[in-house]
Design a protein around this motif. Structure first.
Motif, short mmCIF file in Angstrom:
data_model
loop_
_atom_site.label_atom_id
_atom_site.label_comp_id
_atom_site.label_asym_id
_atom_site.label_seq_id
_atom_site.Cartn_x
_atom_site.Cartn_y
_atom_site.Cartn_z
N TYR A 208 0.81 -1.22 0.00
CA TYR A 208 0.00 0.00 0.00
C TYR A 208 0.84 1.27 0.00
N GLY A 209 2.14 1.12 0.16
CA GLY A 209 3.03 2.27 0.01
C GLY A 209 3.67 2.34 -1.37
N SER A 210 3.30 1.39 -2.25
CA SER A 210 3.91 1.32 -3.58
C SER A 210 2.99 1.92 -4.63
N LEU A 211 3.46 1.97 -5.87
CA LEU A 211 2.64 2.46 -6.97
C LEU A 211 1.58 1.44 -7.37
N ARG A 212 1.66 0.25 -6.82
CA ARG A 212 0.68 -0.80 -7.11
C ARG A 212 -0.45 -0.84 -6.07
N TRP A 213 -0.54 0.16 -5.22
CA TRP A 213 -1.44 0.11 -4.06
C TRP A 213 -2.91 -0.07 -4.44
N ASN A 214 -3.30 0.38 -5.65
CA ASN A 214 -4.71 0.26 -6.04
C ASN A 214 -4.99 -1.00 -6.85
N LYS A 215 -4.03 -1.93 -6.84
CA LYS A 215 -4.20 -3.23 -7.50
C LYS A 215 -4.24 -4.33 -6.43
N PRO A 216 -4.55 -5.57 -6.82
CA PRO A 216 -4.75 -6.63 -5.80
C PRO A 216 -3.48 -6.95 -5.01
N PHE A 217 -3.71 -7.35 -3.76
CA PHE A 217 -2.67 -7.91 -2.90
C PHE A 217 -3.16 -9.30 -2.50
N VAL A 218 -2.47 -10.35 -2.94
CA VAL A 218 -2.91 -11.72 -2.66
C VAL A 218 -1.84 -12.44 -1.85
N VAL A 219 -2.31 -13.37 -1.02
CA VAL A 219 -1.45 -14.06 -0.06
C VAL A 219 -1.55 -15.57 -0.27
N GLU A 220 -0.40 -16.24 -0.21
CA GLU A 220 -0.40 -17.70 -0.25
C GLU A 220 0.63 -18.22 0.75
N ASN A 221 0.21 -19.15 1.59
CA ASN A 221 1.13 -19.81 2.52
C ASN A 221 1.74 -21.00 1.81
N CYS A 222 2.99 -20.88 1.44
CA CYS A 222 3.64 -21.92 0.63
C CYS A 222 3.89 -23.20 1.41
N GLY A 223 3.89 -23.12 2.72
CA GLY A 223 4.16 -24.32 3.51
C GLY A 223 2.93 -25.14 3.79
N ALA A 224 1.76 -24.68 3.35
CA ALA A 224 0.51 -25.35 3.70
C ALA A 224 0.04 -26.33 2.64
N LEU A 225 0.66 -26.34 1.44
CA LEU A 225 0.15 -27.15 0.33
C LEU A 225 1.25 -27.99 -0.30
N PRO A 226 0.91 -29.18 -0.80
CA PRO A 226 1.88 -29.95 -1.59
C PRO A 226 2.12 -29.27 -2.94
N ASP A 227 3.16 -29.73 -3.63
CA ASP A 227 3.60 -29.05 -4.86
C ASP A 227 2.49 -28.87 -5.89
N GLN A 228 1.74 -29.95 -6.17
CA GLN A 228 0.74 -29.88 -7.24
C GLN A 228 -0.34 -28.85 -6.91
N LEU A 229 -0.84 -28.85 -5.68
CA LEU A 229 -1.87 -27.89 -5.30
C LEU A 229 -1.31 -26.47 -5.23
N LEU A 230 -0.08 -26.35 -4.78
CA LEU A 230 0.53 -25.03 -4.71
C LEU A 230 0.71 -24.45 -6.12
N GLU A 231 1.15 -25.29 -7.06
CA GLU A 231 1.30 -24.84 -8.44
C GLU A 231 -0.04 -24.41 -9.02
#
Length: 495
Positions: A208-231
């Motif tokens: 929100y301090g960047s020039l991208r602040w009015n575009k989406p911010f998405v989150v993914e926990n990489c440790g929560a999923l196996p490779d295929q689902l994470l991909e």
């Protein structure tokens, strides 16, 4: 004024007009015109839903007249009624005048009425469609306005000065200044720190301090999923790409196009998936699982981990090329035990937010509770503090101050020291067995006194001691002169 649907009949034969008016007058508000001039005058002054026009007229053909009507009153349903069924007239009527139906004479009254009722229904559907389109356009505009307001609110909420709660002399001040300097530049950032230190909060502040602040911010926990689902979650998949893929799925990278992707627990991904992630970061494009085509995406990647990635690289568990691709900047967040001065302001801020969330109001935290919270190391960091504040609010009495007696036992057990520091040596749990037992005993006694609001009779009863025995132990451990801290309400609530 009538509520009947209004129709206009145009025919140069008077008998035909009278016949139609007599048959249709019960179901419709009928207007009649013997020529184009009369018809045009009626259209100028009346609200007409359907026109039923003869094809062969002396001044103009029906198709020519309805072609003019189409350009001036396009909503009116246009129909031709004629004793002649020339195919050219029919084609011209369809193409030029956009007629709804071509009725040939002789006509059957019931069929004609049914046709006109359908025409009226079509007119109403057109009007409803127009109104719906207007409402939809307004709704889109309102939705865009609300989304813009929400993003502005989020930007203020995650502002470096207000969004990251801290004290005046907090070690977070320098970190927030670094975040402020890095935010505008489109570089990848890795945020390190123990779990619960606020890495996602820092990532949002960067976004929100960047020039991208009015575009989406998405989150993914990489440790929560196996490779295929994470991909699949990050890059998407095509229908049938694997068992269970019954529809196409848009990945987070594509959803965040133009914005920011926050990859939490990046140190947990497998080496096989690290290769795929590296390709995406290098090429700036993704390939959904099961698709033969790549898609360009423009995202900023912010990653977070509680591991030491340099050590992971040395041990061969994390690819060096991915490490250098991600670490345009590395920002480390301190644990809460290293920012004890922030605990009072954090506790009050968390209490305010929790009161809003749970709909329960209290006056605040008393000073003794604040000091007990400050004495604890908080291995779970801010997340653990937040949980404890929530616990205190739930078990506390509405409208009252939250006291130290509401704090969980394990936290009170971990804070045996008093203002004078008489128990510092005991708290280390080092030395002889006797010294260690004394430290534990002192801790239990003080925790019990706090829970009973320093009522020595109740504390002695719970501990199985006499008042004399309790007083003896208080003298021995230097607790006799430790009194519950009384403070005025203004100080206790932090207002």
């Amino acid at each position: 004024m009538t509520d009947l649907p209004s129709i206009l009949i145009v025919d140069d034969e008077v008998r035909s007009l009278e016949s139609l008016e007599r048959i249709l007058g019960g179901q419709f508000d009928v207007k009649t015109a013997k020529n184009v001039a009369e018809a045009s005058e009626i259209l100028e002054n009346e609200w007409i839903q359907v026109i039923l026009c003869d094809q062969r007229m002396p001044d103009k053909t029906g198709v020519e007249f309805l072609t003019d009507v189409r350009s001036r009153w396009p909503d009116i349903i246009r129909m031709i009624i004629s004793g002649y069924s020339d195919p050219n007239d029919i084609i011209e009527g369809l193409n030029e005048a956009g007629i709804y139906q071509y009725i040939t004479k002789p006509w059957h009254p019931e069929n004609l009425i049914l046709t006109l009722e359908n025409a009226v229904r079509l007119y109403k559907l057109q009007r409803e469609h127009e109104l719906l389109a207007i409402e939809l356009k307004m709704s889109v505009s309102n939705a865009e306005s609300k989304m813009s307001d929400r993003r502005n609110k989020l930007r203020q909420e995650y502002d470096f000065n207000d969004g990251i709660v801290r004290s005046k002399n907090s070690p977070m001040n320098e970190i927030c200044e670094t975040l402020r300097q890095v935010a505008p530049y489109d570089v990848s950032v890795v945020i390190t720190g123990a779990s619960g230190t606020g890495k996602e909060l820092a990532a949002r502040a960067l976004h929100y301090g960047s020039l991208r602040w009015n575009k989406p911010f998405v989150v993914e926990n990489c440790g929560a999923l196996p490779d295929q689902l994470l991909e699949s979650e990050l890059f998407g998949h095509k229908r049938g790409a694997f068992t269970g893929a019954v529809t196409d799925h848009v990945g987070l990278f594509e959803r965040a196009d133009g914005g920011t992707v926050f990859l939490d627990e990046i140190g947990e991904v497998s080496k096989a998936f690290q290769v795929k992630l590296l390709r995406v970061l290098q090429e700036g494009e993704i390939r959904p699982v099961g698709s033969g085509k790549s898609k360009k995406v423009d995202v900023r990647v912010i990653a977070a981990t509680n591991k030491n990635l340099e050590d992971e690289v040395k041990e061969g568990r994390f690819r060096a090329d991915l490490y250098y691709r991600l670490t345009g900047m590395i920002i480390h967040l301190p644990s809460l035990k290293d920012r004890a001065g922030d605990i009072p302001v954090l506790a009050h801020a968390l209490l305010t937010n929790t009161m809003k969330k749970l709909g329960k109001k209290v006056q605040g935290l008393d000073q003794e509770a604040i000091e007990c919270l400050c004495d604890y190391d908080w291995p779970g960091n801010v997340r653990e503090l937040q949980n404890e504040i929530q616990h205190m609010l739930v078990v506390g009495e509405e409208g009252k101050l939250l006291g130290a007696n509401l704090i969980s036992r394990h936290i009170l057990h971990a804070s045996p020291t008093d203002e004078e520091g008489h128990l510092d040596n005991f708290a280390t749990l080092e030395g002889t067995l006797r010294e260690r037992v004394d430290a534990l005993e002192a801790c239990i006694i003080k925790e019990t006194l706090i829970r009973h609001r320093w009522n020595k009779s109740q504390a002695a009863k719970e501990l199985g001691l006499s008042r004399v025995g309790l007083r003896s132990k208080l003298d021995r451990f230097g607790l006799e002169n430790v009194k519950p801290i009384r403070t005025n309400r203004k100080t206790a609530t932090g207002k």
